[in-house]
Design an enzyme around this catalytic site. Structure first.
Site, PDB file in Angstrom:
ATOM      1  N   THR A 192     -19.760   8.217  44.261  1.00  0.00           N
ATOM      2  CA  THR A 192     -20.859   7.698  45.080  1.00  0.00           C
ATOM      3  C   THR A 192     -20.852   6.171  45.078  1.00  0.00           C
ATOM      4  OG1 THR A 192     -22.179   9.633  44.499  1.00  0.00           O
ATOM      5  CG2 THR A 192     -23.350   7.779  45.438  1.00  0.00           C
ATOM      6  N   ARG A 242     -25.795  16.568  45.553  1.00  0.00           N
ATOM      7  CA  ARG A 242     -24.620  17.402  45.807  1.00  0.00           C
ATOM      8  C   ARG A 242     -24.933  18.879  45.568  1.00  0.00           C
ATOM      9  NH1 ARG A 242     -20.305  13.984  42.287  1.00  0.00           N
ATOM     10  NH2 ARG A 242     -18.772  15.418  43.212  1.00  0.00           N
ATOM     11  N   LEU A 258     -24.870   6.178  39.019  1.00  0.00           N
ATOM     12  CA  LEU A 258     -24.365   6.812  40.221  1.00  0.00           C
ATOM     13  C   LEU A 258     -23.082   7.546  39.852  1.00  0.00           C
ATOM     14  CD1 LEU A 258     -24.732   4.045  42.982  1.00  0.00           C
ATOM     15  CD2 LEU A 258     -26.175   6.063  42.671  1.00  0.00           C
ATOM     16  N   ASP A 259     -22.847   8.705  40.473  1.00  0.00           N
ATOM     17  CA  ASP A 259     -21.599   9.426  40.255  1.00  0.00           C
ATOM     18  C   ASP A 259     -20.418   8.531  40.594  1.00  0.00           C
ATOM     19  OD1 ASP A 259     -23.156  11.625  39.658  1.00  0.00           O
ATOM     20  OD2 ASP A 259     -22.877  12.577  41.611  1.00  0.00           O
ATOM     21  N   LYS A 260     -19.283   8.817  39.992  1.00  0.00           N
ATOM     22  CA  LYS A 260     -18.066   8.040  40.240  1.00  0.00           C
ATOM     23  C   LYS A 260     -17.743   7.959  41.725  1.00  0.00           C
ATOM     24  CE  LYS A 260     -13.112   7.924  39.125  1.00  0.00           C
ATOM     25  NZ  LYS A 260     -12.021   8.555  38.350  1.00  0.00           N
TER      26      LYS A 260
END
Length: 284
Positions: free
Chosen positions: A137, A232, A133-135
């Site tokens: 998120t 995104r 997961l993105d930082k």
């Protein structure tokens, strides 16, 4: 480590060799060691690779320290781990927003993987990354607890059997459900970012379900693919960037990225029973 796995109901009759190689994806080198060391048993009896296994059989594997290569992970803070599901093979946790999934440098000790390594250390196990997961998120994320299950989880992810549902809030009035199928590639001018690249990008599919439409819209996104920054970039491409996105919507005033991996559904890699977890609280 010793692992005992009971073959689920309606499992087809296959050879032990087929089970290890084709279903459990055990690497050739490890299969070789299991065979010559006699580290495989079926129903507590030392087994030969050509014998048939079936539903209800108990398969026991003993893995030695040199069967797999382990990478040392610096220990973080176990108190930051919020467990949604855990058993001998799999752990699913609720990732907080603002921390990375894994370190990029050996000296880092403040990522989710570092904290999970500290949480699992008392049991003598170590986490392995399945997906990211993105930082910015938050929400549901799966890790393997041993190298045996790691390739099986990878296959479940590739075959879309790990289903992920994201809550998101976007700028503007998004009035109807849609599917976005635009290829995603790297931004040559900013290494942090991704862009829509119809020529050289990788295939990416995002399904969008609208819950509430207004000045901002509340939506649920389901992924068929897992490209970096996929939700995104896809939502930005249709003119509805995520609220609070520091990279793709820097003018937004919300304090955090409005993206949360709210729910995850998958079959257990061995028992095949459905696992369904929800990461509360969500965005609304």
């Amino acid at each position: 480590m010793e692992y005992t796995i009971t073959l689920p109901e309606n499992h087809p009759e296959i050879t032990l060799r087929q089970l290890l190689e084709e279903e459990w994806l055990v690497p050739r080198k490890v299969r070789h060691f299991l065979r010559i060391r006699k580290n495989v048993a079926v129903n507590k009896q030392t087994a030969m690779f050509h014998q048939i296994v079936r539903s209800g059989d108990q398969i026991t594997l003993v893995l030695e320290a040199d069967d797999y290569q382990y990478q040392a992970i610096a220990l973080g803070n176990p108190a930051l781990i919020n467990v949604l599901f855990e058993d001998e093979h799999v752990i699913i946790v609720n990732k907080p927003a603002g921390i990375k999934t894994h370190p990029n440098q050996p000296t880092e000790n403040d990522t989710l993987l570092n904290h999970l390594a500290a949480y699992l250390k008392p049991a003598g196990t170590q986490p392995f990354v399945v997906h990211r997961l993105d930082k910015e998120t938050s929400g549901c994320i799966v890790f393997a607890k041993n190298p045996l299950v790691l390739p099986i989880l990878g296959r479940l992810l590739e075959s879309k059997q790990i289903q992920r549902f994201y809550q998101a809030i976007v700028e503007g009035q998004l009035s109807k459900d849609l599917t976005i199928s635009k290829k995603i590639g790297r931004d040559r001018h900013d290494r942090r970012k991704r862009i829509i690249d119809s020529k050289n990008g990788q295939a990416a599919i995002t399904h969008v379900h609208v819950l509430k439409s207004g000045a901002t819209s509340k939506i649920i996104c389901q992924l068929d693919t897992g490209r970096t920054h996929q939700i995104r970039v896809h939502l930005l491409s249709i003119g509805h960037p995520l609220v609070g996105d520091p990279l793709y919507n820097p003018g937004s005033r919300k304090q955090r990225l409005a993206l949360h991996a709210y729910q995850l559904k998958m079959p257990h890699p061995f028992s095949k029973k459905e696992i369904l977890v929800t990461a509360e609280p969500g965005l609304w």
